[in-house]
Design an enzyme around this catalytic site. Structure first.
Site, PDB file in Angstrom:
ATOM      1  N   SER A 149      -9.519  40.640  27.872  1.00  0.00           N
ATOM      2  CA  SER A 149     -10.885  40.733  28.562  1.00  0.00           C
ATOM      3  C   SER A 149     -11.417  39.378  28.668  1.00  0.00           C
ATOM      4  O   SER A 149     -10.912  38.259  27.895  1.00  0.00           O
ATOM      5  CB  SER A 149     -11.918  41.239  27.449  1.00  0.00           C
ATOM      6  N   TYR A 162     -15.117  41.614  18.828  1.00  0.00           N
ATOM      7  CA  TYR A 162     -14.587  41.888  20.308  1.00  0.00           C
ATOM      8  C   TYR A 162     -13.459  40.616  20.716  1.00  0.00           C
ATOM      9  O   TYR A 162     -12.595  40.656  20.935  1.00  0.00           O
ATOM     10  CB  TYR A 162     -15.297  42.478  21.022  1.00  0.00           C
ATOM     11  N   LYS A 166      -9.366  39.759  21.192  1.00  0.00           N
ATOM     12  CA  LYS A 166      -9.170  39.635  22.521  1.00  0.00           C
ATOM     13  C   LYS A 166      -8.646  38.218  22.745  1.00  0.00           C
ATOM     14  O   LYS A 166      -7.538  38.016  23.387  1.00  0.00           O
ATOM     15  CB  LYS A 166     -10.084  40.040  23.662  1.00  0.00           C
TER      16      LYS A 166
HETATM   17  N1  LIG Z   1     -14.043  48.446  30.796  1.00  0.00           N
HETATM   18  C1  LIG Z   1     -14.300  47.241  30.908  1.00  0.00           C
HETATM   19  O1  LIG Z   1     -15.248  46.604  31.333  1.00  0.00           O
HETATM   20  C2  LIG Z   1     -13.294  46.524  30.053  1.00  0.00           C
HETATM   21  C3  LIG Z   1     -13.252  44.876  30.286  1.00  0.00           C
HETATM   22  C4  LIG Z   1     -12.503  44.143  29.695  1.00  0.00           C
HETATM   23  C5  LIG Z   1     -11.459  44.725  28.964  1.00  0.00           C
HETATM   24  N2  LIG Z   1     -11.447  45.867  28.620  1.00  0.00           N
HETATM   25  C6  LIG Z   1     -10.523  46.602  27.737  1.00  0.00           C
HETATM   26  O2  LIG Z   1      -9.793  47.515  28.271  1.00  0.00           O
HETATM   27  C7  LIG Z   1      -9.270  48.440  27.585  1.00  0.00           C
HETATM   28  C8  LIG Z   1      -9.592  49.703  27.921  1.00  0.00           C
HETATM   29  O3  LIG Z   1     -10.802  49.856  28.072  1.00  0.00           O
HETATM   30  P1  LIG Z   1     -11.382  51.199  28.898  1.00  0.00           P
HETATM   31  O4  LIG Z   1     -12.601  50.478  29.635  1.00  0.00           O
HETATM   32  O5  LIG Z   1     -10.669  51.866  29.814  1.00  0.00           O
HETATM   33  O6  LIG Z   1     -12.265  52.017  27.606  1.00  0.00           O
HETATM   34  P2  LIG Z   1     -12.044  53.537  27.604  1.00  0.00           P
HETATM   35  O7  LIG Z   1     -12.822  53.691  26.348  1.00  0.00           O
HETATM   36  O8  LIG Z   1     -12.059  54.480  28.630  1.00  0.00           O
HETATM   37  O9  LIG Z   1     -10.724  54.010  27.064  1.00  0.00           O
HETATM   38  C9  LIG Z   1     -10.256  53.468  25.630  1.00  0.00           C
HETATM   39  C10 LIG Z   1      -9.061  54.368  25.035  1.00  0.00           C
HETATM   40  O10 LIG Z   1      -8.540  54.061  24.104  1.00  0.00           O
HETATM   41  C11 LIG Z   1      -8.429  55.057  23.167  1.00  0.00           C
HETATM   42  N3  LIG Z   1      -8.470  54.380  21.773  1.00  0.00           N
HETATM   43  C12 LIG Z   1      -9.620  53.954  21.202  1.00  0.00           C
HETATM   44  N4  LIG Z   1      -9.413  53.464  20.109  1.00  0.00           N
HETATM   45  C13 LIG Z   1      -8.232  54.157  19.738  1.00  0.00           C
HETATM   46  C14 LIG Z   1      -7.475  54.336  18.619  1.00  0.00           C
HETATM   47  N5  LIG Z   1      -7.845  53.661  17.253  1.00  0.00           N
HETATM   48  N6  LIG Z   1      -6.051  54.668  18.550  1.00  0.00           N
HETATM   49  C15 LIG Z   1      -5.672  55.049  19.620  1.00  0.00           C
HETATM   50  N7  LIG Z   1      -6.320  55.114  20.800  1.00  0.00           N
HETATM   51  C16 LIG Z   1      -7.667  54.418  21.063  1.00  0.00           C
HETATM   52  C17 LIG Z   1      -9.566  56.090  23.329  1.00  0.00           C
HETATM   53  O11 LIG Z   1      -9.402  57.144  22.901  1.00  0.00           O
HETATM   54  C18 LIG Z   1      -9.769  55.846  24.908  1.00  0.00           C
HETATM   55  O12 LIG Z   1      -8.703  56.771  25.659  1.00  0.00           O
HETATM   56  C19 LIG Z   1      -9.860  48.174  26.109  1.00  0.00           C
HETATM   57  O13 LIG Z   1      -9.062  47.439  25.499  1.00  0.00           O
HETATM   58  C20 LIG Z   1     -11.018  47.237  26.480  1.00  0.00           C
HETATM   59  O14 LIG Z   1     -11.249  46.389  25.396  1.00  0.00           O
HETATM   60  C21 LIG Z   1     -12.194  46.987  29.347  1.00  0.00           C
END
Ligand SMILES: NC(=O)c1ccc[n+]([C@@H]2O[C@H](COP(=O)([O-])OP(=O)(O)OC[C@H]3O[C@@H](n4cnc5c(N)ncnc54)[C@H](O)[C@@H]3O)[C@@H](O)[C@H]2O)c1
Length: 259
Positions: A149, A162, A166
């Site tokens: 991130s 977090y 990351k």
């Molecule tokens: N959305 C954003 O703005 C953003 C920005 C930077 C980084 N990220 C990173 O991208 C990744 C995906 O984020 P997203 O926005 O798609 O989130 P999201 O919540 O839509 O999806 C996350 C998925 O991870 C799964 N998950 C969570 N904990 C788990 C566990 N203990 N075991 C197995 N599965 C698990 C959830 O069930 C879900 O399907 C994450 O690592 C997040 O930190 C997201």
């Protein structure tokens, strides 16, 4: 792009960035395994993707669960050519608080367990499978794509856990690439900015508009499909390795004190 016969594991593939990536890879002909804790969304997405996809229940905080899911997917599809690590959780807890309390250690541990240990463990078991592949003409056998991130660099107030998790994912990118280079396995990390996923759904339109204004261009949140496209670009460009790539419209998170 025809990905027939190639198998990609997507952790966190039941939602958001992982789901978009699973959908794009499947649409391009790949076998896709969704590894996720969500037993409702995961199978539902796979049902839409069709018979070249499968759901494996996985808890990213438990190494045995990750090992079983990765090995189960490898057995089902006869090998692994890449893993895209998207399973992750956020956190919003300050180091100390105005009530005299300190950051809850359980929350810190949990965030690091999911985001860092979960990513590393899925990577190592997937790498063990990819090492069994026949190398291509460049000696390559597979690819690992991790999701960090921009908070790895520009973490906000309340993001100590977090950002630590990351930051560690970005930090292990080059050493893992060096470890796995011997086996022809590349390692890359994507640092998304603010993406329009269910993680952001709770934010009000006012908050989203404010966030969009801090993006240089284009003036909007990122789309999950843009993350998926970055993953396919990484898969296709065999000379990319050991690098952390921001995908953020040039956003740079600042800091403003309240008066
Ligand atoms: N959305 C954003 O703005 C953003 C920005 C930077 C980084 N990220 C990173 O991208 C990744 C995906 O984020 P997203 O926005 O798609 O989130 P999201 O919540 O839509 O999806 C996350 C998925 O991870 C799964 N998950 C969570 N904990 C788990 C566990 N203990 N075991 C197995 N599965 C698990 C959830 O069930 C879900 O399907 C994450 O690592 C997040 O930190 C997201």
């Amino acid at each position: 792009m025809d990905r027939k016969g190639k198998t990609y594991l997507v952790t966190g593939g039941a939602s958001g960035l992982g789901e978009a990536t699973a959908r794009m890879l499947a649409a391009q002909g790949a076998n896709v395994a969704i590894l996720d804790r969500d037993e409702e969304r995961g199978p539902a997405v796979c049902k839409e993707l069709g018979p070249r996809s499968a759901f494996f229940k996985m808890d990213a905080t438990k190494e045995e669960s990750i090992k079983a899911a990765v090995q189960g997917a490898a057995a089902k599809f006869g090998g692994v050519h890449g893993v895209i690590n998207c399973a992750g959780v956020g956190s919003a807890t300050t180091t100390i608080n105005k009530k005299g309390g300190v950051h809850d250690s359980g929350i810190f541990d949990f965030v690091v367990q999911v985001n860092l240990y979960g990513t590393f463990n899925a990577s190592k078991y997937a790498a063990a499978e990819m090492a069994k592949n026949e190398p291509d003409e460049n000696g390559l056998r597979g690819v690992i794509i991790n999701t960090a991130s921009v908070a790895a660099i520009d973490g906000q107030k309340g993001q100590a856990a977090y950002s630590a998790s990351k930051g560690a994912v970005t930090g292990m990118t080059l050493p893992m690439a060096r470890d796995l280079g011997t086996y022809g396995i590349r390692v890359l990390t994507i640092l998304p900015g603010i993406m329009e996923t269910p993680l952001m759904a709770a934010a009000s339109d006012k908050v989203k508009t404010g966030l969009a204004l801090s993006v240089v261009a284009p003036k909007r949140l990122g789309k999950p499909e843009e993350f998926a496209h970055m993953c396919t670009a990484i898969i296709d460009n065999g000379y990319l390795n050991g690098e952390c790539i921001r995908l953020d419209g040039a956003i740079r998170m600042g800091y403003q004190s309240k008066i």
